[in-house]
Design an enzyme around this catalytic site. Structure first.
Site, PDB file in Angstrom:
ATOM      1  N   HIS A 123      -6.957   4.819   1.573  1.00  0.00           N
ATOM      2  CA  HIS A 123      -6.252   4.480   0.328  1.00  0.00           C
ATOM      3  C   HIS A 123      -6.202   5.634  -0.660  1.00  0.00           C
ATOM      4  O   HIS A 123      -5.598   5.510  -1.718  1.00  0.00           O
ATOM      5  CB  HIS A 123      -6.909   3.256  -0.324  1.00  0.00           C
ATOM      6  CG  HIS A 123      -6.763   2.032   0.517  1.00  0.00           C
ATOM      7  ND1 HIS A 123      -5.655   1.223   0.478  1.00  0.00           N
ATOM      8  CD2 HIS A 123      -7.558   1.529   1.485  1.00  0.00           C
ATOM      9  CE1 HIS A 123      -5.785   0.249   1.362  1.00  0.00           C
ATOM     10  NE2 HIS A 123      -6.930   0.413   1.992  1.00  0.00           N
TER      11      HIS A 123
ATOM     12  N   LYS B  74       0.050   4.174   4.564  1.00  0.00           N
ATOM     13  CA  LYS B  74      -0.111   3.742   3.172  1.00  0.00           C
ATOM     14  C   LYS B  74       0.666   4.714   2.280  1.00  0.00           C
ATOM     15  O   LYS B  74       1.888   4.717   2.343  1.00  0.00           O
ATOM     16  CB  LYS B  74      -1.601   3.583   2.879  1.00  0.00           C
ATOM     17  CG  LYS B  74      -2.085   2.326   3.614  1.00  0.00           C
ATOM     18  CD  LYS B  74      -3.543   2.115   3.730  1.00  0.00           C
ATOM     19  CE  LYS B  74      -3.766   0.801   4.496  1.00  0.00           C
ATOM     20  NZ  LYS B  74      -5.044   0.720   5.166  1.00  0.00           N
TER      21      LYS B  74
ATOM     22  N   HIS C 150     -13.933  -1.253   5.866  1.00  0.00           N
ATOM     23  CA  HIS C 150     -12.811  -1.931   6.516  1.00  0.00           C
ATOM     24  C   HIS C 150     -13.198  -2.479   7.898  1.00  0.00           C
ATOM     25  O   HIS C 150     -14.055  -1.927   8.588  1.00  0.00           O
ATOM     26  CB  HIS C 150     -11.683  -0.902   6.678  1.00  0.00           C
ATOM     27  CG  HIS C 150     -10.389  -1.462   7.143  1.00  0.00           C
ATOM     28  ND1 HIS C 150      -9.963  -1.361   8.455  1.00  0.00           N
ATOM     29  CD2 HIS C 150      -9.414  -2.115   6.481  1.00  0.00           C
ATOM     30  CE1 HIS C 150      -8.775  -1.921   8.559  1.00  0.00           C
ATOM     31  NE2 HIS C 150      -8.415  -2.385   7.384  1.00  0.00           N
TER      32      HIS C 150
ATOM     33  N   ASP D 253     -13.485   7.558   5.358  1.00  0.00           N
ATOM     34  CA  ASP D 253     -12.170   6.937   5.520  1.00  0.00           C
ATOM     35  C   ASP D 253     -11.439   7.008   4.175  1.00  0.00           C
ATOM     36  O   ASP D 253     -11.808   6.319   3.232  1.00  0.00           O
ATOM     37  CB  ASP D 253     -12.369   5.482   5.982  1.00  0.00           C
ATOM     38  CG  ASP D 253     -11.044   4.763   6.231  1.00  0.00           C
ATOM     39  OD1 ASP D 253      -9.984   5.332   5.908  1.00  0.00           O
ATOM     40  OD2 ASP D 253     -11.085   3.632   6.762  1.00  0.00           O
TER      41      ASP D 253
ATOM     42  N   GLU E  34     -15.879   4.487   2.859  1.00  0.00           N
ATOM     43  CA  GLU E  34     -14.531   4.754   2.347  1.00  0.00           C
ATOM     44  C   GLU E  34     -14.653   5.497   1.023  1.00  0.00           C
ATOM     45  O   GLU E  34     -15.646   5.325   0.317  1.00  0.00           O
ATOM     46  CB  GLU E  34     -13.783   3.426   2.121  1.00  0.00           C
ATOM     47  CG  GLU E  34     -13.498   2.695   3.411  1.00  0.00           C
ATOM     48  CD  GLU E  34     -12.898   1.308   3.182  1.00  0.00           C
ATOM     49  OE1 GLU E  34     -12.162   1.108   2.210  1.00  0.00           O
ATOM     50  OE2 GLU E  34     -13.180   0.424   4.010  1.00  0.00           O
TER      51      GLU E  34
ATOM     52  N   SER F  58     -10.840  -0.525  -0.162  1.00  0.00           N
ATOM     53  CA  SER F  58      -9.530  -1.149  -0.018  1.00  0.00           C
ATOM     54  C   SER F  58      -9.392  -2.467  -0.767  1.00  0.00           C
ATOM     55  O   SER F  58      -8.294  -2.811  -1.195  1.00  0.00           O
ATOM     56  CB  SER F  58      -9.224  -1.369   1.457  1.00  0.00           C
ATOM     57  OG  SER F  58     -10.206  -2.182   2.056  1.00  0.00           O
TER      58      SER F  58
ATOM     59  N   ASN G   9       0.826  -1.208   0.000  1.00  0.00           N
ATOM     60  CA  ASN G   9       0.000   0.000   0.000  1.00  0.00           C
ATOM     61  C   ASN G   9       0.864   1.264   0.000  1.00  0.00           C
ATOM     62  O   ASN G   9       0.358   2.369   0.227  1.00  0.00           O
ATOM     63  CB  ASN G   9      -0.904   0.039   1.234  1.00  0.00           C
ATOM     64  CG  ASN G   9      -1.851  -1.144   1.281  1.00  0.00           C
ATOM     65  OD1 ASN G   9      -2.387  -1.546   0.265  1.00  0.00           O
ATOM     66  ND2 ASN G   9      -2.038  -1.693   2.470  1.00  0.00           N
TER      67      ASN G   9
HETATM   68  C1  LIG Z   1      -5.538   0.078   6.402  1.00  0.00           C
HETATM   69  C2  LIG Z   1      -6.864   0.617   6.668  1.00  0.00           C
HETATM   70  C3  LIG Z   1      -7.228   1.072   7.936  1.00  0.00           C
HETATM   71  C4  LIG Z   1      -6.349   0.864   9.137  1.00  0.00           C
HETATM   72  O1  LIG Z   1      -5.215   1.638   9.093  1.00  0.00           O
HETATM   73  P1  LIG Z   1      -3.880   1.124   9.825  1.00  0.00           P
HETATM   74  O2  LIG Z   1      -3.086   2.353   9.972  1.00  0.00           O
HETATM   75  O3  LIG Z   1      -3.268   0.109   8.941  1.00  0.00           O
HETATM   76  O4  LIG Z   1      -4.304   0.559  11.149  1.00  0.00           O
HETATM   77  C5  LIG Z   1      -8.454   1.673   8.080  1.00  0.00           C
HETATM   78  N1  LIG Z   1      -9.306   1.805   7.048  1.00  0.00           N
HETATM   79  C6  LIG Z   1      -9.008   1.337   5.819  1.00  0.00           C
HETATM   80  C7  LIG Z   1      -9.981   1.495   4.711  1.00  0.00           C
HETATM   81  C8  LIG Z   1      -7.786   0.728   5.604  1.00  0.00           C
HETATM   82  O5  LIG Z   1      -7.508   0.245   4.408  1.00  0.00           O
END
Ligand SMILES: *Cc1c(COP(=O)(O)O)cnc(C)c1O
Length: 420
Positions: free
Chosen positions: A232, A263, A134, A229, A200, A204, A48
């Site tokens: 990504h 990421k 997620h 969120d 999101e 993801s 990522n």
């Molecule tokens: C990776 C991810 C998270 C969590 O983030 P981390 O920093 O890896 O704990 C939360 N939401 C989504 C959509 C993700 O892909």
């Protein structure tokens, strides 16, 4: 065997039988397109690290300087004595980057989701989530105690029905507990029930985008709040690379903006960005923030450096490079579903379906020196196993050409690229 191990090994055997057993692979190199696993070299299409920052000298030097000055560990939670200068610099840098009043960093994105949702909602409230959000959001939704409603993936009709129901529930609640504006009833309700939508921007595991403008119109219509969120999408979209909401010009209408630092930003941690009041509220009530040791100073400093890099001309160059590689890959393989109206996504899932077949396909790619792990239940639904292919700006056109040869050797049917 002890009884505990006997019981647990029975469960593990069931996982193996269903192609769901997982194990760690030791990677003996930095997170770059070329990785060493158990001593063997692979071209890595699973990271990522979308802009190739995780191993960038600027981030590494920032981390080392922070270690020199502030040590290896923060020593305490932020609210005790662990709120070190690198954490404050990071919070301010995130706020400026996102163009909001304030921001708060967490040790992980998972902790940001869990702490924030549980701080905002309780059993009086309703949380409405997309079916494909997620696990951190799903877990938060369950833990916070609010009524949980799930809408079909990107299904705005479904969302509208649920919001209508939540709105009627809220109206009924208010008229039953608060018959008049004065009198003892007013003491009972301290606030009106909240309705929070969480989704999101770039999903993801499917690599598709939420219909953000429609979603915002709905949340405005029903007086709900939106938590978006952008784990990504941060660093990839919009004029300042703040995310999809910026690209669509709707960021100011999102009450709670979430992202991760691990990421495209190349470091580790998570964040919430929004109003000063929201952030002050979270400092006072987000339990994953309050009851957890502050992140290592090196992680905070690396994230700050990552944000500065993304905001610079170099950030724009890397985004362009990534988008060019995505175009090269999509034009070279028929297995991806064309989604012409959408933004370029660095996440390109190859849907296989059957869990065991997905594991076999991943093995066939590994035999050709390509690393793309199979993603299975519970990360995705049962029978929706896939290879989750990701590109980063650190890849090269010749690397993508090698990937294309390997994919074509797999002889997947074209419909294997489709996720619906
Ligand atoms: C990776 C991810 C998270 C969590 O983030 P981390 O920093 O890896 O704990 C939360 N939401 C989504 C959509 C993700 O892909």
């Amino acid at each position: 065997m002890k009884p505990i191990d006997e019981e647990l090994s029975w469960d593990l055997t069931r996982l193996s039988e269903n192609g769901l057993y997982r194990e760690l692979r030791r990677v003996d190199s930095a997170q770059t397109p070329h990785i060493q696993i158990h001593g063997e070299p692979f071209l890595n299409f699973s990271s990522n690290d979308y802009l190739g920052l995780a191993n960038d000298p600027l981030l590494k030097v920032a981390a080392m300087k922070a270690v020199e000055k502030y040590g290896a560990g923060a020593g305490a939670s932020r609210l005790i004595s662990g709120s070190l200068a690198p954490h404050h610099e990071l919070d301010e840098t995130i706020a400026a980057f996102k163009g909001v009043e304030a921001a708060l960093s967490f040790s992980t994105g998972y902790a940001a989701a869990l702490g924030t949702i549980c701080a905002l909602l309780d059993k009086r409230d309703v949380i409405v989530i997309d079916r494909l959000v997620h696990a951190s959001i799903v877990d938060a939704a369950r833990l916070c105690g609010a009524k949980l409603r799930v809408f079909g993936h990107n299904d705005m009709n479904d969302l509208e029905d649920i919001l209508g129901w939540a709105d009627r529930r809220r109206t009924e609640f208010l008229s039953s507990v608060c018959p008049s504006s004065s009198g003892p009833g007013v003491q009972v309700i301290r606030r009106r029930p909240r309705v929070l939508i969480v989704t999101e921007s770039l999903f993801s595991m499917d690599g598709d985008f939420a219909p953000l403008c429609d979603l915002i119109a709905l949340k405005e219509k029903f007086g709900a709040w939106l938590m978006l969120d952008e784990a990504h999408a941060t660093g990839l979209y919009g004029a300042h690379r703040r995310g999809v909401a910026e690209g669509l010009g709707v960021a100011s209408q999102v009450e709670i903006q979430m992202g991760t630092l691990g990421k495209a930003l190349g470091a580790s941690g998570g964040f919430i960005a929004g109003s000063r009041t929201l952030i002050d509220y979270l400092v006072n009530s987000a339990r994953t923030f309050i009851f957890s040791t502050a992140p290592a100073p090196a992680a905070a400093a690396a994230a700050t450096a990552g944000i500065h890099l993304i905001q610079s001309q170099e950030g724009e160059i890397r985004r362009e490079r990534l988008f060019d590689l995505i175009a090269q890959l999509k034009s070279g393989w028929a297995g991806f579903e064309p989604k012409p109206s959408e933004l370029p996504s660095p996440i390109l899932p190859l849907l296989i379906g059957d869990e065991t077949e997905a594991v076999q396909a991943a093995g066939a790619l590994r035999a050709q020196g390509i690393f793309i792990p199979a993603i299975r239940y519970p990360t995705v639904a049962r029978g929706k196993a896939r290879l989750r292919l990701t590109l980063t700006a650190a890849h090269t056109p010749s690397g993508v050409a090698r990937l294309l040869v390997a994919l074509n050797n797999l002889k997947l049917l074209p419909e294997h690229g489709k996720t619906d």
